[in-house]
Design a protein around this motif. Structure first.
Motif, short mmCIF file in Angstrom:
data_model
loop_
_atom_site.label_atom_id
_atom_site.label_comp_id
_atom_site.label_asym_id
_atom_site.label_seq_id
_atom_site.Cartn_x
_atom_site.Cartn_y
_atom_site.Cartn_z
N GLY A 42 0.82 -1.21 0.00
CA GLY A 42 0.00 0.00 0.00
C GLY A 42 0.84 1.26 0.00
N PHE A 43 1.92 1.24 0.78
CA PHE A 43 2.82 2.39 0.87
C PHE A 43 3.44 2.70 -0.50
N ILE A 44 3.98 1.67 -1.15
CA ILE A 44 4.63 1.86 -2.45
C ILE A 44 3.62 2.29 -3.51
N ASP A 45 2.46 1.67 -3.49
CA ASP A 45 1.43 2.00 -4.47
C ASP A 45 1.09 3.50 -4.42
N ARG A 46 0.99 4.03 -3.23
CA ARG A 46 0.67 5.45 -3.12
C ARG A 46 1.88 6.32 -3.45
N LEU A 47 3.06 5.92 -2.99
CA LEU A 47 4.26 6.73 -3.23
C LEU A 47 4.55 6.87 -4.72
N LEU A 48 4.17 5.87 -5.50
CA LEU A 48 4.44 5.89 -6.95
C LEU A 48 3.27 6.42 -7.77
N ASP A 49 2.24 6.91 -7.09
CA ASP A 49 1.07 7.45 -7.78
C ASP A 49 1.35 8.90 -8.17
N GLU A 50 1.54 9.14 -9.47
CA GLU A 50 1.89 10.47 -9.95
C GLU A 50 0.78 11.49 -9.72
N ASP A 51 -0.43 11.04 -9.48
CA ASP A 51 -1.55 11.95 -9.25
C ASP A 51 -1.76 12.26 -7.77
N ASP A 52 -0.96 11.66 -6.90
CA ASP A 52 -1.10 11.87 -5.46
C ASP A 52 -0.19 13.02 -5.04
N GLY A 53 -0.80 14.09 -4.55
CA GLY A 53 -0.03 15.28 -4.19
C GLY A 53 0.93 15.05 -3.04
N VAL A 54 0.53 14.24 -2.06
CA VAL A 54 1.41 13.94 -0.94
C VAL A 54 2.66 13.22 -1.43
N ALA A 55 2.47 12.24 -2.29
CA ALA A 55 3.61 11.49 -2.83
C ALA A 55 4.53 12.40 -3.63
N ARG A 56 3.98 13.23 -4.49
CA ARG A 56 4.81 14.12 -5.31
C ARG A 56 5.58 15.10 -4.44
N ALA A 57 4.92 15.65 -3.43
CA ALA A 57 5.60 16.59 -2.54
C ALA A 57 6.72 15.90 -1.77
N LEU A 58 6.47 14.68 -1.32
CA LEU A 58 7.50 13.95 -0.57
C LEU A 58 8.72 13.65 -1.43
N LEU A 59 8.49 13.26 -2.68
CA LEU A 59 9.63 12.92 -3.54
C LEU A 59 10.43 14.15 -3.94
N ASN A 60 9.87 15.34 -3.76
CA ASN A 60 10.65 16.56 -3.94
C ASN A 60 11.58 16.82 -2.77
N LYS A 61 11.27 16.16 -1.63
CA LYS A 61 12.03 16.44 -0.41
C LYS A 61 12.82 15.25 0.12
#
Length: 380
Positions: free
Chosen positions: A183-202
């Motif tokens: 579940g964690f990976i599925d969300r972290l790799l979701d390009e439409d998820d704002g939380v995931a995108r923001a986290l990968l910027n940091k």
């Protein structure tokens, strides 16, 4: 009638299976170890129109000598007809035997301690993840049985970016841990998820979905191929006894660690909780502040989490340095937590059909991403 465990993560020994109403079984020990508790087996019944199915009563005769007998209290085994949907079945414990009762609706039914997470699904998780732009699949080395120690690197390093590590299934029978990671990976790799995108910027993430692939395939509860409890190997791991820990630790020493989550399951406690590294030598007020904030965030995010019940905290300087969370928290002076989920149900939000489940574990993994998002700026 036939009972088999000759498949991935299978574990059972047949003592007597001549009568459906008195099936006698035993759980096998982990190899070269006294640990045992994980079970997973298939019952082939006969429910044809000409032979109406009868109630099957299954006794696990050595349950009273298992590693964590308190885990049997108020516990219900899981069963599945399609190996996809797992449901709870009537189960009782008399202090010696665990007894499972079911009248099968179909010819073949699987039983398990918790919803299994197969080695094939593990491979699917790794290789579907690597197709995403932000993800790389690395092999750190091999286990004692010759399986890959696989690592997913998600995101890119950069100046000021935090380094966040997650590991799961040091104890292979704790399959809810890899469901959490899925579940964690599925969300972290979701390009439409704002939380995931923001986290990968940091931040950049290093994720080991299965720390113990050998034990997982062998049907072990707690140890690897030679009986090593990996979560007691972190101080002095070796390639001869615990290559899984040795390889991951070496990679951590290269990347550094700003946050570490080690995902587990607890046999006895019917709640989700965290266990920190309060007893390590390096623990200080900053550590405490980070721990307290992360727990407060999780309490605000999801009712599946609580902080009233859990393990006793170690006294200052008395933590076991061979435990993964303690070694990482002390070595890198970072926020380090063990995440524990139940084998039973979350009794704060009970589900009498499935209990704590694969799906709920996966959803909790997704929720933790939000928790990390609210912490990431303070990790360094």
């Amino acid at each position: 009638m036939q009972i088999s465990d000759n498949f991935d993560s299978g574990n059972i020994r047949v003592i007597d299976a001549t009568s459906p109403d008195n099936i006698q079984l035993e759980i096998k020990h982990d190899n070269q170890s006294e640990f045992f508790q994980w079970f997973h087996f298939k019952l082939q019944a006969d429910v044809s129109a000409d032979n109406e199915s009868v109630e099957h009563v299954i006794h696990l005769n050595n349950a009273g000598k298992a590693a964590y007998v308190e885990g049997w209290e108020d516990y219900q085994a899981v069963a599945s007809y399609d190996r996809d949907h797992w449901f709870r079945v009537p189960t009782s414990y008399d202090g010696e035997k665990l007894t499972i009762t079911l009248t099968p609706e179909y010819d073949s039914v699987y039983f398990a301690y918790f919803s299994p997470y197969s080695y094939e699904r593990h491979q699917d998780l790794l290789h579907s993840a690597q197709l995403q732009l932000d993800c790389r699949l690395e092999v750190l080395g091999q286990t004692l049985d010759g399986r890959d120690m696989s690592l997913l690197k998600i995101g890119e390093e950069g100046e000021g970016k935090r380094v966040i590590w997650l590991t799961a299934r040091q104890h292979p029978g704790e399959t809810m841990a890899e469901w959490f990671i899925e579940g964690f990976i599925d969300r972290l790799l979701d390009e439409d998820d704002g939380v995931a995108r923001a986290l990968l910027n940091k931040a950049v993430f290093y994720v080991v979905p299965n720390m113990n692939p050998d034990g997982s395939v062998r049907g072990h509860l707690r140890t690897n191929a030679v009986g090593a409890n990996l979560n007691r190997e972190w101080l002095t791991p070796t390639m001869e006894r615990s290559p899984e820990v040795y390889l991951v630790r070496e990679k951590m020493l290269v990347t550094g660690v700003d946050m570490f989550l080690d995902i587990h399951g607890d046999e006895a406690l019917p709640v989700n909780f965290l266990a920190g590294c309060e007893g390590v030598v390096a623990y200080d007020e900053r550590h405490k502040a980070l721990e307290d904030k992360f727990k407060e965030i999780l309490l605000a995010i999801t009712p599946e989490f609580q902080d009233e019940r859990g393990y006793d905290k170690d006294e200052p300087g008395k933590a076991n340095p061979t435990v993964g969370t303690n070694w990482v928290g002390n070595q890198f002076k970072c926020l380090a937590y063990t995440v524990e989920m139940p084998f039973k149900d979350n009794d704060l939000l009970p589900d009498y059909s499935v209990g704590w489940s694969d799906t709920r574990s996966s959803l909790l993994g997704r929720d933790f991403l939000t928790g990390i998002y609210h912490m990431v700026d303070e990790l360094r």
